[in-house]
Design an enzyme around this catalytic site. Sequence first.
Site, short mmCIF file in Angstrom:
data_model
loop_
_atom_site.label_atom_id
_atom_site.label_comp_id
_atom_site.label_asym_id
_atom_site.label_seq_id
_atom_site.Cartn_x
_atom_site.Cartn_y
_atom_site.Cartn_z
N ARG A 164 0.83 -1.21 0.00
CA ARG A 164 0.00 0.00 0.00
C ARG A 164 0.86 1.26 0.00
O ARG A 164 0.57 2.23 -0.71
CB ARG A 164 -0.91 0.00 1.23
CG ARG A 164 -2.05 -1.00 1.17
CD ARG A 164 -2.75 -1.11 2.51
NE ARG A 164 -3.94 -1.95 2.41
CZ ARG A 164 -4.51 -2.57 3.44
NH1 ARG A 164 -3.99 -2.43 4.66
NH2 ARG A 164 -5.58 -3.30 3.27
N HIS A 188 1.51 -5.36 12.29
CA HIS A 188 0.54 -5.15 11.20
C HIS A 188 -0.70 -4.57 11.85
O HIS A 188 -1.62 -5.27 12.24
CB HIS A 188 0.23 -6.47 10.50
CG HIS A 188 -0.89 -6.37 9.50
ND1 HIS A 188 -0.91 -5.44 8.49
CD2 HIS A 188 -2.05 -7.09 9.38
CE1 HIS A 188 -2.02 -5.58 7.78
NE2 HIS A 188 -2.72 -6.58 8.31
#
Length: 326
Positions: A164, A188
């Site tokens: 991303r 994460h």
Amino acid sequence: MTAPQPHTITPPTPGSKIVLIGAGDVGIAYAYTLVNQGLTDHLAIIDLDERKTWGHVQDLNHAVPWSHHNTRVTVGTYEDCRDAAMVCICAGAAQKPGETRLDLVAKNTAIFKTIVGDVMSHGFNGIFLVASNPVDILSYATWKFSGMDSSRVIGSGTILDTARFRYALGRYFDLAPTSVHAYVIGEHGDTELPVLSAGSVAGTSIHHRLEMIGESADEDVDEIFVKTRDAAYEIIQAKGSTSFGIGMGLARITQAVFSNQDVVLPISTLLQGEYGFEDIYIGTPAVINRQGVRHAVELQLDSEEKERFDHSANVLRKVMGEAGLI
């Protein structure tokens, strides 16, 4: 909890058979990518909803003729783990709108204890690939519950966050994301961080490029990272889950393993002194090959990045302690 007693380290099961546990949006996105790219000769899918799983299996098999690969997809059982080269776990309670990944710890740790126990009781000797959230904690739990060497347990870690971030930076610099080399590391989740100090774009350091753009550039990149970090929340609000990005990321890890690539990817792995931490799974670049994780790659962080990484690791440690994992 005491440290696991590793099996005698023998080479992992050869071949490319994969058992996928969990046929939700993430699992099926991964399954489709495996079939499309021909990364496995046999994909066995296990899920509690057997009828829906049967439907997915038929649909995937009907894609095989146009894939230029001879993949076999079947409804699986835990007996399939005996000769599997990899077990990918995508099962567990899904993240709901407004819920953090760490909110899922108690529910999914209990689920994983059962799943991993069933896998190991059927003679599994391959590599675990973990995608369920919170992925760092569940990767650690998989290592603990399985007794496997840590090299055999790979979490998806920050592979999606890094993708991303590279995509967004590519758009910002008007370059393909493949020309952007920058990592997101740490949990994460909400405490992850970008490593701009070690990043480059088209062979030039990111910091140098930002200096060329001007004063507003630092604020622009800060905003890009915030959008990267929070992307999952927005996507979940819009469509209920994230699937394609993580499905492709899992396939990339699978390719690195089965092709023995010795390639560096941002995954969740056990730290053994890197960054000053031990006995914790967390997102960091690591070298991946047919044995699993060859070793973690410790990035040289600046003082602010190190402070943020330490915070991320300590948040994970606290939650792991509350869950009884350490």
